[in-house]
Write an enzyme that holds these catalytic residues in place. Sequence first.
Site, PDB file in Angstrom:
ATOM      1  N   ASP A 245      -7.075   4.158  -4.434  1.00  0.00           N
ATOM      2  CA  ASP A 245      -7.698   4.026  -3.113  1.00  0.00           C
ATOM      3  C   ASP A 245      -8.303   5.409  -2.841  1.00  0.00           C
ATOM      4  O   ASP A 245      -8.565   6.166  -3.789  1.00  0.00           O
ATOM      5  CB  ASP A 245      -6.663   3.615  -2.049  1.00  0.00           C
TER       6      ASP A 245
ATOM      7  N   LYS B 182       0.873  -1.188   0.000  1.00  0.00           N
ATOM      8  CA  LYS B 182       0.000   0.000   0.000  1.00  0.00           C
ATOM      9  C   LYS B 182       0.900   1.225   0.000  1.00  0.00           C
ATOM     10  O   LYS B 182       2.020   1.179   0.509  1.00  0.00           O
ATOM     11  CB  LYS B 182      -0.873   0.013   1.262  1.00  0.00           C
TER      12      LYS B 182
HETATM   13  P1  NDP Z   1     -12.990   7.609  -2.611  1.00  0.00           P
HETATM   14  O1  NDP Z   1     -11.903   8.598  -2.487  1.00  0.00           O
HETATM   15  O2  NDP Z   1     -13.624   7.374  -3.918  1.00  0.00           O
HETATM   16  O3  NDP Z   1     -14.138   7.928  -1.558  1.00  0.00           O
HETATM   17  C1  NDP Z   1     -13.858   8.000  -0.205  1.00  0.00           C
HETATM   18  C2  NDP Z   1     -15.133   8.357   0.542  1.00  0.00           C
HETATM   19  O4  NDP Z   1     -14.907   8.196   1.935  1.00  0.00           O
HETATM   20  C3  NDP Z   1     -15.539   9.806   0.340  1.00  0.00           C
HETATM   21  O5  NDP Z   1     -16.922   9.928   0.455  1.00  0.00           O
HETATM   22  C4  NDP Z   1     -14.819  10.479   1.498  1.00  0.00           C
HETATM   23  O6  NDP Z   1     -15.376  11.715   1.895  1.00  0.00           O
HETATM   24  C5  NDP Z   1     -14.985   9.466   2.586  1.00  0.00           C
HETATM   25  N1  NDP Z   1     -13.882   9.619   3.543  1.00  0.00           N
HETATM   26  C6  NDP Z   1     -12.567   9.527   3.282  1.00  0.00           C
HETATM   27  N2  NDP Z   1     -11.857   9.785   4.384  1.00  0.00           N
HETATM   28  C7  NDP Z   1     -12.758  10.043   5.345  1.00  0.00           C
HETATM   29  C8  NDP Z   1     -12.636  10.349   6.716  1.00  0.00           C
HETATM   30  N3  NDP Z   1     -11.435  10.476   7.293  1.00  0.00           N
HETATM   31  N4  NDP Z   1     -13.788  10.519   7.426  1.00  0.00           N
HETATM   32  C9  NDP Z   1     -15.022  10.416   6.830  1.00  0.00           C
HETATM   33  N5  NDP Z   1     -15.182  10.130   5.527  1.00  0.00           N
HETATM   34  C10 NDP Z   1     -14.072   9.937   4.809  1.00  0.00           C
HETATM   35  O7  NDP Z   1     -12.372   6.243  -2.030  1.00  0.00           O
HETATM   36  P2  NDP Z   1     -12.893   4.733  -2.225  1.00  0.00           P
HETATM   37  O8  NDP Z   1     -14.370   4.723  -2.338  1.00  0.00           O
HETATM   38  O9  NDP Z   1     -12.076   4.116  -3.275  1.00  0.00           O
HETATM   39  O10 NDP Z   1     -12.436   4.074  -0.840  1.00  0.00           O
HETATM   40  C11 NDP Z   1     -13.304   3.998   0.292  1.00  0.00           C
HETATM   41  C12 NDP Z   1     -12.810   2.894   1.212  1.00  0.00           C
HETATM   42  O11 NDP Z   1     -12.809   1.654   0.514  1.00  0.00           O
HETATM   43  C13 NDP Z   1     -11.397   3.056   1.762  1.00  0.00           C
HETATM   44  O12 NDP Z   1     -11.335   2.505   3.052  1.00  0.00           O
HETATM   45  C14 NDP Z   1     -10.569   2.197   0.820  1.00  0.00           C
HETATM   46  O13 NDP Z   1      -9.362   1.771   1.416  1.00  0.00           O
HETATM   47  C15 NDP Z   1     -11.522   1.046   0.600  1.00  0.00           C
HETATM   48  N6  NDP Z   1     -11.306   0.237  -0.592  1.00  0.00           N
HETATM   49  C16 NDP Z   1     -11.255   0.795  -1.838  1.00  0.00           C
HETATM   50  C17 NDP Z   1     -11.064  -0.022  -2.939  1.00  0.00           C
HETATM   51  C18 NDP Z   1     -11.113   0.514  -4.332  1.00  0.00           C
HETATM   52  O14 NDP Z   1     -11.042  -0.289  -5.260  1.00  0.00           O
HETATM   53  N7  NDP Z   1     -11.242   1.810  -4.547  1.00  0.00           N
HETATM   54  C19 NDP Z   1     -10.861  -1.464  -2.797  1.00  0.00           C
HETATM   55  C20 NDP Z   1     -11.027  -1.949  -1.450  1.00  0.00           C
HETATM   56  C21 NDP Z   1     -11.214  -1.116  -0.411  1.00  0.00           C
HETATM   57  P3  NDP Z   1     -14.550  13.054   1.621  1.00  0.00           P
HETATM   58  O15 NDP Z   1     -14.698  13.296   0.159  1.00  0.00           O
HETATM   59  O16 NDP Z   1     -15.217  14.083   2.473  1.00  0.00           O
HETATM   60  O17 NDP Z   1     -13.119  12.790   2.028  1.00  0.00           O
HETATM   61  O1  2IT Z   2      -7.863  -1.695  -0.587  1.00  0.00           O
HETATM   62  C1  2IT Z   2      -7.846  -2.191  -1.725  1.00  0.00           C
HETATM   63  O2  2IT Z   2      -7.986  -3.405  -1.919  1.00  0.00           O
HETATM   64  C2  2IT Z   2      -7.673  -1.291  -2.866  1.00  0.00           C
HETATM   65  N1  2IT Z   2      -7.609  -0.080  -2.686  1.00  0.00           N
HETATM   66  C3  2IT Z   2      -7.528  -1.850  -4.256  1.00  0.00           C
HETATM   67  C4  2IT Z   2      -6.122  -2.293  -4.491  1.00  0.00           C
HETATM   68  C5  2IT Z   2      -5.802  -2.726  -5.891  1.00  0.00           C
HETATM   69  O3  2IT Z   2      -4.622  -3.028  -6.114  1.00  0.00           O
HETATM   70  O4  2IT Z   2      -6.673  -2.755  -6.772  1.00  0.00           O
END
Ligand code: NDP
Ligand code: 2IT
Length: 451
Positions: free
Chosen positions: A169, A129
Amino acid sequence: MSAEHVDLPIFIAGVEKRNPGQPEFVQAVTEVAEDIFGFIADKVKYHEAQILRRIAEPDRVISFRVCWEDDRGDIRVQRGWRVQNSNAIGPYKGGLRFHPSVTESVLKFLAFEQTFKNALTGLPMGGGKGGSNFNPKGKSANEVMRFCQSFMTELYRHIGADVDVPAGDIGVGGREIGYMFGQYKRITNQVTGVLTGKGLEWGGSLIRTEATGYGAVYFLQNMLKTKGDDVEGKTAVLSGSGNVAIHAAEKIVQLGGKVLTMSDSEGFIHDPDGIDQTRIDWIKALKNDRRGRISEYAAEFKGATFTGGGARPWGVPCDLALPCATQNELDGGDAKALLANGCIAVAEGANMPTNLDGVHLFKAARILFAPGKASNAGGVAVSGLEMSQNSARISWKEAELQQHLTDIMAGIHARCAEYGADGKGHIDYVKGANIAGFKKVADAMLAYGVV
Ligand code: NDP
Ligand code: 2IT
């Protein structure tokens, strides 16, 4: 005496001592160790090889300075990291996070979790990561581009299609991957599958964008199926309004469920009429095109309310809960509220969104509770499929990829059930995921000897 012969509290005390000021990392290791200690109690080979102790020590942590120039011509300095946790079963693999809350502790916990998650997918991917404390909010596209280019100017020497393959992410989506891939290509003169989450025109895979959110709901479906139940007619409370939350909401709606809430760091919206596909499309445009805030939803749609001050949605009564924003966004009090309101299943879309108190409460209540390392693995799984397509220089069709994703999520569910079922009709998915992920990585490490 090996580390795992000592008591769990002594093991955790050692992790705390070696990682001062890194609470998220200690939390993630504790949650895993709580299950692994029981599993390895009678397995001397894992003790002797100090497997858990080794997985909880990243292969390396790379930290670097990232300088860039903002639109006013001022020089800005950020810190960048790549944590390469384990390449026991494949190249390091995992996303990049750009958010002001990013610290070494956060990235170490994420790389540790990723190691188990990637093992669960059944694909040959190790765990890593990275990211930066850079805050993309309010920055112009040119500023984001200059930051991404500067970040990649250091990162490129540490990654490679067979070495370490970053992706998106929080704060890193298709736009940022494009800027970073462009810079990698410019520096190395190589067009390889060094990043995933790429655009379809330049090596990306169909359904990667949707995969994490859709996958989380497929996992939820698999859990409900063990009780002869399904998503149809159920109410769901979601947090987040980014990539994961949007696509989880979309799949819930497609399956006949009703999505009541979404959130961002400023607060949550509650729409008692349900956030339907038209409204989800509106949120997609709000987030991806206008880069707006979720509070704007309440101004757009009558009947919906916005609760500010960073409020979280867990007090809204629901059948299903999907935390899809960030770590530690659901604590013991929130878990109690969900349980009191009759919530029957929780599927984590985010990484470690439930704190240890919450995990213990869900486990004790014996509800259907899926940890992120199992339920959000669909994203990295399709990243793995993107790597395969890049290596073979081909693109698979959507139907084929959809089938892979549903099969992979069903496979993860089965692996969790194998190690988490108590024989009395209950599956502890946290325990199942931890043990199944651990076993695959541990057995590979045993084969390599002491390296
Ligand atoms: P995005 O940046 O697309 O969206 C993040 C969302 O979470 C936004 O609505 C953001 O609000 C909110 N957020 C972020 N930080 C905070 C915080 N400190 N407190 C409250 N709200 C917060 O990210 P993703 O949707 O890609 O990721 C969301 C989660 O999913 C993370 O935990 C990530 O690690 C996990 N994840 C993502 C994957 C992927 O493929 N993208 C795969 C597996 C897991 P704001 O805009 O106000 O910051
Ligand atoms: O937390 C996660 O699994 C991700 N942000 C996706 C990682 C990836 O390599 O697609």
